[in-house]
Design an enzyme around this catalytic site. Structure first.
Site, PDB file in Angstrom:
ATOM      1  CB  CYS B  79      22.342 114.136  34.106  1.00 43.38           C
ATOM      2  SG  CYS B  79      21.663 115.575  34.940  1.00 43.38           S
ATOM      3  CG  HIS B 186      18.431 111.744  35.617  1.00 41.03           C
ATOM      4  ND1 HIS B 186      19.681 111.299  36.006  1.00 41.03           N
ATOM      5  CD2 HIS B 186      18.387 113.040  35.928  1.00 41.03           C
ATOM      6  CE1 HIS B 186      20.345 112.300  36.550  1.00 41.03           C
ATOM      7  NE2 HIS B 186      19.585 113.369  36.523  1.00 41.03           N
ATOM      8  CD  GLU B 188      19.443 107.724  35.512  1.00 39.75           C
ATOM      9  OE1 GLU B 188      19.411 107.894  34.263  1.00 39.75           O
ATOM     10  OE2 GLU B 188      19.936 108.543  36.298  1.00 39.75           O
TER      11      GLU B 188
END
Lengths: 252, 212
Positions: B79, B186, B188
């Protein structure tokens, strides 16, 4: 192309999911983590946890819930309820939530939106608005305290102000449609979506998959939130998405 | 062992939890000495470009990152962490980045080519389009990932563009050149696809160690 998001909402009280969630395959239907996992597997794009704890202890428990959910889940989630100050936001976001949702506290103290956005970035700050149509003023009025207290603000003005102050997303609940299962409030959703430059999540009134299609195509919502139809298994996230896909709506 | 660079701007919790889930050991540190003991580093980041660069410089982590990359070990920016890899950003002014990749960070236009209004931030799940093969993209089939950003990398080297997403403009989503890579979204928070991308990075890291 962006996809339209489907967001199940879970009410959490003292660390447990309440409001009759019926997933027969679950050992424990009150465990927020287990429910979150089920929705993740069904293809939910995001989750919202609404902390309806009445006590300070309950609020502290919520931090544990947030941590546990963040450990288990690799999809974004928002926590709302009882967030009144920057410190509350810090607690929840540092525990692993991706966004916080502010409602009454933001109406009472709009500077809180600026503070939160400056500290964490707009993408973390969701403003939840409870809206009810008011014939006497010919538009929607903002309600606070879980829909119990009418305010002097109109929904469109408040949404615009919130975005100017740094809100990254609007979670828009129609009190007129909430619980009706007659469909989302298309006029309200469209009006707010046209007024602001950030994504709008439509909430209140979802009864079937067609309602999601309507709110995405006719009202241009970016995301749609529902609770009971998913909890009671009247339809699943996967079924709604398949229906949308057949109608050529872009979903994940 | 992966090092997560802690410079006060990242959602370290979600990145570290994702690594735990895929079984990759990690440390979180702001110390170049500590971070130098790792085989690969992740530069996370949420917030403003200017503040992020200032914090990296304050902790002399900018120099560390350059030395680390020179050592041949892999770096992944996520990001804002990816945006920092480029030459400069126009977010709230004009600020120099780490300059590891060619290009500059500019704001997502609020209208597309047809004049339709675009919501900014670009927030939600978007589809990846793959431009080149790369180890980090192994076994990625369903290419939906979760984005939240208002700025994107413009004018990047074509060879560095591994995957993109369409949002009015072509948003570089996965970039990479040599041992420097970045993801604008993202991973994650991108469910199974995101976990696969992080697993690929960890595997690439193991391989690069063999090469050293």
């Amino acid at each position: 192309m962006m996809t339209k998001r489907i967001i199940p909402c879970l009410d959490v009280k003292e660390g447990r999911v309440v409001k009759g969630v019926q997933f027969v395959e679950l050992r424990d239907a009150g465990d927020p983590v287990e429910l979150a996992r089920v929705y993740d597997e069904q293809g939910a794009d995001e989750l919202v946890f609404l902390d309806i704890s009445a006590s300070v202890e309950g609020r502290k428990t919520m931090v544990d819930v947030v941590q546990a959910v963040a450990s288990e889940l690799a999809i974004p989630f928002t926590v709302g309820g009882g967030i009144n100050a920057l410190d509350d936001m810090k607690r929840i976001l540092r525990a692993g939530a991706d966004k916080v949702s502010l409602n009454t506290a933001a109406v009472n103290n709009p500077a809180l939106i600026n503070e939160g956005a400056a500290f964490f970035g707009s993408q973390c700050i969701v403003i939840a608005i409870d809206a009810k149509y008011d014939e006497s003023i010919g538009t929607w009025r903002v309600y606070t305290h879980g829909g119990r207290t009418p305010t002097e603000r109109t929904v469109l003005d408040w949404a615009e102000e919130a975005v100017e102050r740094g809100a990254g997303e609007i979670l828009l609940t129609s009190m007129d449609e909430d619980g009706s299962k007659a469909g989302f409030d298309l006029a309200l959703t469209k009006a707010v979506g046209d007024a602001v430059s950030v994504p709008v999540i439509a909430s209140g009134g979802a009864g079937n998959a067609q309602h999601f299609l309507d709110v995405f195509t006719e009202a241009k919502a970016d995301a749609a939130l529902a609770a009971s139809i998913f909890h009671y298994k009247e339809t699943g996230v996967g079924e709604v998405k398949q229906f949308l896909r057949n109608a050529e709506v872009n979903v994940r | 062992m992966i090092g997560i660079i802690d410079y006060g701007m990242g959602n370290l919790f979600s990145v570290s939890k994702a690594l735990e889930r895929i079984g990759v050991p990690y440390i979180i540190s702001d110390s170049p000495e500590e971070l130098n003991k790792t085989k690969g580093v992740i530069l996370p980041g949420v917030g403003a470009f200017k503040d992020a660069m200032a914090r990296l410089q304050e902790k002399e982590l900018d120099q560390f990152i350059h030395q680390y990359v020179d050592s041949g070990r892999p770096l992944l920016g996520i990001c804002l962490g990816m945006q920092l890899l480029f030459e400069e950003s126009e977010e709230n002014g004009r600020f120099q980045g780490l300059g590891l990749l060619k290009g500059r960070i500019v704001r997502i236009p609020d209208r597309d080519q047809n004049g339709e209004r675009l919501k900014v931030p670009h927030m939600g799940w978007n589809k990846l389009h793959f431009h080149q093969e790369a180890p980090v993209l192994h076994d990625i089939q369903d290419g939906y990932v979760y984005f939240v950003h208002s700025y994107y990398a413009d004018g990047i080297d074509e060879q560095a563009l591994l995957a993109s997403a369409e949002y009015g403009v072509q948003v570089p989503a996965v970039v990479g050149q040599g041992n420097v890579s970045g993801m604008q979204f993202h991973p994650e928070k991108s469910s199974a696809t995101g976990m696969q991308l992080l697993t690929n990075f960890a595997k690439a890291m193991e391989r690069s160690e063999e090469l050293l």
